[in-house]
Design an enzyme around this catalytic site. Structure first.
Site, PDB file in Angstrom:
ATOM      1  N   ASP A   1       3.597  -5.303  11.818  1.00 13.54           N
ATOM      2  CA  ASP A   1       2.536  -4.165  11.314  1.00 13.54           C
ATOM      3  C   ASP A   1       3.199  -3.088  11.304  1.00 13.54           C
ATOM      4  OD1 ASP A   1       0.660  -3.321   9.553  1.00 13.54           O
ATOM      5  OD2 ASP A   1      -1.182  -3.734  10.999  1.00 13.54           O
TER       6      ASP A   1
ATOM      7  N   ASN B   1       0.739  -1.243  -0.075  1.00 14.59           N
ATOM      8  CA  ASN B   1      -0.052   0.189   0.011  1.00 14.59           C
ATOM      9  C   ASN B   1       1.049   1.196   0.015  1.00 14.59           C
ATOM     10  OD1 ASN B   1       0.669  -0.411   2.740  1.00 14.59           O
ATOM     11  ND2 ASN B   1      -1.245   0.433   3.593  1.00 14.59           N
TER      12      ASN B   1
ATOM     13  N   HIS C   1       3.393   6.493  10.606  1.00 18.53           N
ATOM     14  CA  HIS C   1       2.694   7.903  10.409  1.00 18.53           C
ATOM     15  C   HIS C   1       3.356   9.092  11.142  1.00 18.53           C
ATOM     16  CE1 HIS C   1      -0.708   5.504   8.495  1.00 18.53           C
ATOM     17  NE2 HIS C   1      -0.758   4.865   9.476  1.00 18.53           N
TER      18      HIS C   1
HETATM   19  O1  DOR Z   1      -2.958  -0.158  11.616  1.00 20.44           O
HETATM   20  C1  DOR Z   1      -2.906  -0.311  10.343  1.00 20.44           C
HETATM   21  N1  DOR Z   1      -2.102   0.379   9.455  1.00 20.44           N
HETATM   22  N2  DOR Z   1      -3.483  -1.397   9.816  1.00 20.44           N
HETATM   23  C2  DOR Z   1      -3.464  -1.428   8.451  1.00 20.44           C
HETATM   24  O2  DOR Z   1      -3.898  -2.422   8.103  1.00 20.44           O
HETATM   25  C3  DOR Z   1      -2.569  -0.566   7.617  1.00 20.44           C
HETATM   26  C4  DOR Z   1      -1.534  -0.028   8.123  1.00 20.44           C
HETATM   27  C5  DOR Z   1      -1.072   1.002   7.526  1.00 20.44           C
HETATM   28  O3  DOR Z   1      -0.793   1.119   6.185  1.00 20.44           O
HETATM   29  O4  DOR Z   1      -0.695   2.248   8.330  1.00 20.44           O
HETATM   30 ZN    ZN Z   2      -3.590  -4.893   7.639  1.00 14.62          ZN
END
Ligand code: DOR
Ligand code: ZN
Length: 431
Positions: A308, A97, A312
């Site tokens: 994960d 992504n 951000h």
């Molecule tokens: O907490 C998350 N952040 N879950 C996700 O599925 C995507 C990810 C992100 O790309 O920030």
């Molecule tokens: Zn995810």
């Protein structure tokens, strides 16, 4: 430092996931980037004293977001892999992504090339299932496989369309790629920003129910049975999902799954103060879920611990809880969080290390994750007691969105070797 002869002397050589599990006080000799000998009294031109420390296979993370290309203000391959090395990881699998999405050969190639140029550790890209992650038509899976993807996923989003998912499974099976589902039925989730339950009601934030995850997994398992394709559930967060995977494994389906350190360590109570750093997808769940996840990790239902790692910036996080982007950092806190469970006696140390090494390697069919003689010398040296105070300055990642900021955790990587070369060396042991 060149990858010539090196001996790690006197550590606890610990490889619980190996075919013949190892747990012994010994030396490890490395030559030309490979493990050539494990035993006592080994010698080499360079000897590193690792007494009281654990020597384990380099950790493998099946689920990170490196944000390159396109969102380098959050993270890039250089900073993300440096954070990985500092966390003891030698291989990370990066989600598609990005901007643009990794849904075609050119993007996979770019990631692989950038990782070779600036990456501190191995980067194995995961390709998108659908073009642009839009859930409408399949991505160029064959081309991406040629370029080096190790799995496919629309992570961040689920594949809602069951017919399309069936085709994706069939494709994935042809290329022997695991399909990684971000299980979240969007109709049930209804945009809920946290777990639906007593806490969400109390603090007045719209929640999403646990069944948004488990109902999608239940559906997917029917399609797995039909197609025979490999299915991997990303970030399992509920007791029900764990029970479904346990049952599917008993029935012999080709199913695997992962859990994040944060779903093991935190519950939805952590969201009580509207701290957006606790907002993740899937959301933090209840204490009962947490307990079930630990059990599932202990009994092997859960194959891997995956972070994960989701960097951000303040632009996405310094806003109302409902509006904040989901995700928290994971690479530099995974090991101390997991070792805390070991210290508390709630998780067996063999399972903990297996789920960070051989477990993930087997799950995606990756090389590594073992200390076997002859294996590539991707090795992590851990001090199980060494404290780590997490501060904005101490974090290698470009972003700082961790709810553990300001806390002191214990147990961490002190030396990370990639093919026998140091990529992280906390105490400057390697001159
Ligand atoms: O907490 C998350 N952040 N879950 C996700 O599925 C995507 C990810 C992100 O790309 O920030
Ligand atoms: Zn995810």
């Amino acid at each position: 430092m060149d990858p010539g002869d090196l001996v790690l002397r006197g550590g606890r050589v610990f490889d619980p996931a190996a075919q013949r599990p190892i747990d012994q006080a010994a030396d490890v000799r490395i030559t030309n980037g490979r493990i050539v000998e494990i035993g006592r009294g080994l010698v080499a031109p360079r000897i590193i004293d690792v007494r009281d420390l654990w020597i384990v296979p380099g950790l493998i993370d099946l689920h990170v977001h490196l944000r390159e290309p396109g969102q380098e203000y959050k993270e890039d391959i250089e900073t993300g892999t440096r954070a990985a090395a500092a966390g003891g990881f030698t291989t990370v699998c990066c989600m598609p992504n990005t901007k643009p999405v990794n849904d075609q050969r050119a993007i996979t190639e770019l990631m692989v090339r950038r990782a070779r140029e600036v990456g501190a550790v191995r980067v194995r890209p995961i390709g998108a299932i659908t073009q642009g992650l839009e859930g409408k038509s399949l991505a160029d899976i064959a081309e991406m496989k040629e370029a080096g993807i190790v799995a496919i996923s629309d992570d961040g989003r689920p594949v809602m369309n069951a017919g399309l998912l069936r085709r994706a499974f069939e494709y994935a099976r042809t290329f022997d790629l695991p399909l990684v589902q971000h299980a979240e039925d969007l109709d049930l989730a209804e945009g809920g920003a946290m777990n639906e339950g007593a806490v969400s009601t109390r603090i007045g934030i719209k929640g999403q129910p646990a069944c948004a995850e488990s109902s999608m997994v239940a559906r997917d398992l029917e399609i797995v049975e039909w197609t025979g394709a490999r299915y991997h559930v990303a970030h399992v967060s509920t007791a029900r999902t764990a029970a479904l995977v346990r049952d599917a494994k008993r029935r012999g389906l080709p199913v695997t799954c992962e859990v994040t350190p944060h779903h093991l360590a935190l519950t939805d109570e952590a969201c009580s103060h509207y701290d957006t750093r606790t907002k993740v997808m899937p959301p933090l769940r209840t204490a009962a879920d947490q307990e079930a996840l630990l059990e599932a990790l202990a009994d092997g239902t859960i194959d891997a611990i995956a972070t994960d790692h989701a960097p951000h910036s303040p632009v996405e996080k310094d806003v109302e809880f409902e509006c904040a982007a989901p995700g928290m950092l994971g690479l530099e806190t995974a090991l101390p969080i997991i070792l805390d469970f070991v210290r508390m006696g709630t998780l067996d140390e063999r399972r903990a290390i297996a789920a960070l090494t051989g477990g993930p390697a087997r799950t995606f069919g990756l090389p590594g994750g073992t200390l076997a003689v002859g294996a590539v010398a991707d090795i992590t040296v851990i001090d199980p007691e060494r404290p780590l105070t997490l501060t904005a300055d101490s974090i290698s990642s470009k972003s700082k969105n961790s709810p553990f900021l300001g806390q002191t955790l214990a147990g961490r990587a002190v030396l990370t070797l990639l093919e026998g070369r140091s990529v992280y060396d906390l105490d400057g042991r390697i001159k």
